[in-house]
Design an enzyme around this catalytic site. Structure first.
Site, PDB file in Angstrom:
ATOM      1  N   ARG A 167       0.843  -1.082  -0.119  1.00  0.00           N
ATOM      2  CA  ARG A 167      -0.070  -0.021   0.030  1.00  0.00           C
ATOM      3  C   ARG A 167       0.865   1.113   0.131  1.00  0.00           C
ATOM      4  O   ARG A 167       2.106   1.278   0.684  1.00  0.00           O
ATOM      5  CB  ARG A 167      -0.982  -0.121   1.187  1.00  0.00           C
ATOM      6  N   HIS A 168       0.619   2.358  -0.707  1.00  0.00           N
ATOM      7  CA  HIS A 168       1.067   3.543  -0.404  1.00  0.00           C
ATOM      8  C   HIS A 168       1.026   4.067   1.080  1.00  0.00           C
ATOM      9  O   HIS A 168      -0.277   4.601   1.514  1.00  0.00           O
ATOM     10  CB  HIS A 168       0.392   4.862  -1.331  1.00  0.00           C
ATOM     11  N   VAL A 169       1.879   3.891   1.924  1.00  0.00           N
ATOM     12  CA  VAL A 169       1.638   4.257   3.259  1.00  0.00           C
ATOM     13  C   VAL A 169       2.991   4.637   3.933  1.00  0.00           C
ATOM     14  O   VAL A 169       3.885   3.905   3.490  1.00  0.00           O
ATOM     15  CB  VAL A 169       0.994   3.317   3.984  1.00  0.00           C
TER      16      VAL A 169
END
Length: 406
Positions: A167-169
């Site tokens: 995920r983009h995190v």
């Protein structure tokens, strides 16, 4: 008649000509007396107790460090496996030892750094090797509250193992909330190239469809969509200045508010996390070598990844994700960007140096040159991939699923 010698304890002295070399046997004499093991080595019970107490303190400190979020066991095993050498001229042969098999891997992918290609590869590999690929329905939220961090960590930690979560995190410290710290991987690229790729992608999209940029940024006004990149930089528009340009470092620094402030604190914390929590941080400009190392480090996940990547059908899909209408700004604008992104570049060069050291340990050659006065731009080829960033990141999983079903 000669009188027998007496020793302090009473009675005849068992060694009238002196104690033998090494001292008296156990039980003779006082324990408090210094005992000679060798002519040049002496110790007492107090010395012995001090050594044991020091060892106990060290063991307790080590245990406390690990319970407080120290490096995961897998990274410690990896460091022992690779050795401690960090000399630039280390050209030893590739080791043959088999690495341990981590069952928890997190790919907190940085926007606009080739992650869509990697995710597509992971979908193929997860079916081939049988690991659990965990994705998220949230693609535009990289900064989380404490409760959101706890909830996400709980959801990830309870996934069926072996898993790979993506995920983009920004970096999450699992051990802070009582979870097992997973192995992290990631890929970054030249900061100015990443910025330009995002700038034009938001406005004009890629080859997946002529109108996909309209879907991603429907509220963008026409004058903003066709804003010249040089004007944006030279006139210091918000999109082309800090803190918007401070983008890569927070993915490695973490969720602390100071991680979003351009400065030394965030930079040093990001470096520390790279060293302690990331198995590999690769460079997009050397993607094939990144895939080779991932296959070597994580064979249960990435075995055969390079052959899949080089397959003509996969390359054809890669053509769809190249940003269109990308242009290079003027040298003056580039120099301004370079100054505004100096922390990003310091981090990029640090990661690049570590990546090249790792490559040399495995016999992969790197062409290391002195950093240029300003970034050298490379023109994207059809093999390079793009993806959305930060608050403009949208749901980019559906197109992957559609392609994968073909």
């Amino acid at each position: 008649m000669k009188k027998k010698q007496q020793h302090p304890g009473g009675g005849a002295d068992p060694w009238p000509h002196g104690a033998p070399l090494g001292g008296a046997p156990p039980g003779l004499g006082s324990w408090k007396r210094r005992v000679s093991l060798l002519p040049f080595l002496r110790f007492s019970l107090r010395d012995y107790g001090f050594c044991m107490a020091t060892l106990l303190v060290f063991c307790l400190g080590s245990l406390f460090y690990q319970l407080s979020g120290g490096p995961p066991r897998f990274l410690l095993d990896l460091r022992q496996y690779l050795g401690n050498s960090t000399y630039l001229d280390d050209h030893g042969p590739p080791p043959s030892k088999v690495l341990p098999f981590p069952s928890q891997v997190v790919y907190n992918r940085v926007g606009k750094c080739g992650s869509r290609t990697v995710v597509l590869l992971l979908r193929i590999l997860s079916e081939k090797h049988g690991f659990n690929l965990v994705t998220s329905d949230i693609h535009n939220k990289t900064r989380l509250t404490k409760n959101e961090q706890m909830e996400l960590i709980k959801n990830i930690s309870t996934a069926e193992q072996p898993y790979l979560f993506t995920r983009h995190v920004h970096f999450l410290n699992f051990s802070r909330f009582g979870g097992d710290q997973p192995v992290y991987i990631n890929i970054i690229r030249d900061p100015v190239n990443r910025f330009l790729s995002n700038y034009f992608f938001r406005r004009f999209g890629d080859w997946r469809g002529e109108q996909n940029h309209m879907i991603r940024t429907p509220s963008m006004r026409q004058e903003e969509r066709y804003l010249d990149i040089n004007e944006c930089i030279l006139e210091n528009y918000p999109e082309c200045s800090n803190p918007r340009l401070f983008y890569i470092i927070p993915y490695f620094c973490g969720q602390h508010p100071r991680c979003r402030e351009p400065g030394e604190w965030a930079l040093e914390r990001a470096k520390l996390n790279v060293n302690e929590n990331f198995l590999l941080v690769g460079i997009l400009e050397e993607l094939e070598d990144v895939l080779l190392l991932l296959e070597r480090f994580l064979p249960h996940y990435f075995k055969g990844v390079l052959s899949i990547y080089k397959d003509p059908e996969h390359r054809k899909l890669g053509n769809m994700t190249v940003t269109v209408k990308k242009t290079v700004p003027s040298p003056e604008a580039v120099q301004i960007l370079y100054q505004r992104m100096r922390y990003e570049y310091e981090f990029y060069h640090y990661v690049k140096e570590q990546f090249h050291l790792l490559k040399r340990k495995f016999g992969l050659k790197s062409h290391v040159s002195r950093p240029p006065l300003r970034p050298q731009f490379f023109i994207p080829t059809p093999l390079e991939t793009e993806e959305p960033i930060d608050d403009e990141e949208q749901d980019d999983e559906k197109w992957l699923e559609d392609i994968y079903k073909r």
